[in-house]
Design an enzyme around this catalytic site. Sequence first.
Site, PDB file in Angstrom:
ATOM      1  N   HIS A 144       0.924  -1.230   0.147  1.00  0.00           N
ATOM      2  CA  HIS A 144      -0.255   0.337  -0.014  1.00  0.00           C
ATOM      3  C   HIS A 144       0.571   1.678  -0.095  1.00  0.00           C
ATOM      4  CE1 HIS A 144      -3.417   2.269   1.246  1.00  0.00           C
ATOM      5  NE2 HIS A 144      -2.167   3.069   2.015  1.00  0.00           N
ATOM      6  N   GLU A 145       1.496   1.410   0.902  1.00  0.00           N
ATOM      7  CA  GLU A 145       2.145   2.231   0.999  1.00  0.00           C
ATOM      8  C   GLU A 145       3.476   2.759  -0.325  1.00  0.00           C
ATOM      9  OE1 GLU A 145       2.502   4.551   3.148  1.00  0.00           O
ATOM     10  OE2 GLU A 145       1.058   3.271   3.887  1.00  0.00           O
ATOM     11  N   GLU A 219      -5.857   7.277  -1.289  1.00  0.00           N
ATOM     12  CA  GLU A 219      -5.704   5.425   0.247  1.00  0.00           C
ATOM     13  C   GLU A 219      -7.048   4.754  -0.799  1.00  0.00           C
ATOM     14  OE1 GLU A 219      -4.200   5.467   2.556  1.00  0.00           O
ATOM     15  OE2 GLU A 219      -3.353   7.686   3.090  1.00  0.00           O
TER      16      GLU A 219
END
Length: 303
Positions: A144-145, A219
């Site tokens: 995700h990051e 996000e």
Amino acid sequence: MAGTRSRYATDRGLTTRMVTTMFLIGLLYVVLVGVLLAVLRGAWPVILVITGGMFVAQFWFSDRIAAFSMGAREVSPAEAPELHGAIDRICALADMPKPRVAIAQSDVPNAFATGRSQKSSLVCATTGLLRRLEPEELEGVLAHEMSHVAHRDVAVMTIASFLGVLAGIITRVALWGGFARNSRSNDPVGVLVLLVPLVSAVVYALSFLLTRLLSRYRELTADRTAALLTGRPSALASALTKVSGQMARIPTEDLRKAEPYNAFYFVPAFASKESIGRLLSTHPTLEQRLDQLARISADLSRP
């Protein structure tokens, strides 16, 4: 903004939103600077030098400032073999250069990424996150990051957020440079100077809302592209559920310290369930994120 292509799924919606956000915020600042130049004709060189210098410094050193503020310390593969191993696997899957790897000494379970580009990026996990997650869950969070790095939305968020701060700085310079002098006279300029704080406040408010809208979308994009890259949306969903649940057990004082950096974190320190709170939130709700991952899991399981 796409930077070096990786195997992360592209998101035209994210690119469009990043470009639109930067254009609209830039337009707001053109209006603000125009008002300042009209009001404070003699002070414009000082305003341009100070704000321009701060903007350049923020752009070039934003990753170091953010990492230092959040207590990140770079670690070697010998110091954190599991963390480095997980990032190595993600880089191989995504065909991306390896970022700098760091750990923050904090019981708040979270992770973040900083950097202007893939080459200057840094990915950091807290000790609280490393202690609580299983290897597959940790890999999902790190993917995700890394998605933020691949799509370069970290750099856009840093610049867009700083422009809001810049509005406040410009207002202070305007007030110091002209308000006290002109407001005591009958010069019409004295009346115009009174508008500077109002214009700046409007610019700040609109910048704030634009960055929040972009932050929530990015996000969801990072969740989606990370799930598709690793092929394990359930692991990321498990990490989200676990981290969100653990937040309630963290002392409020620690969460308050982390709250200013919510826009960079995997999960916000505080998440409001009120409608107004969700509008101003940096992240979508946990339910939205889990619903998206459930749909991806169902799509991947179809023959």
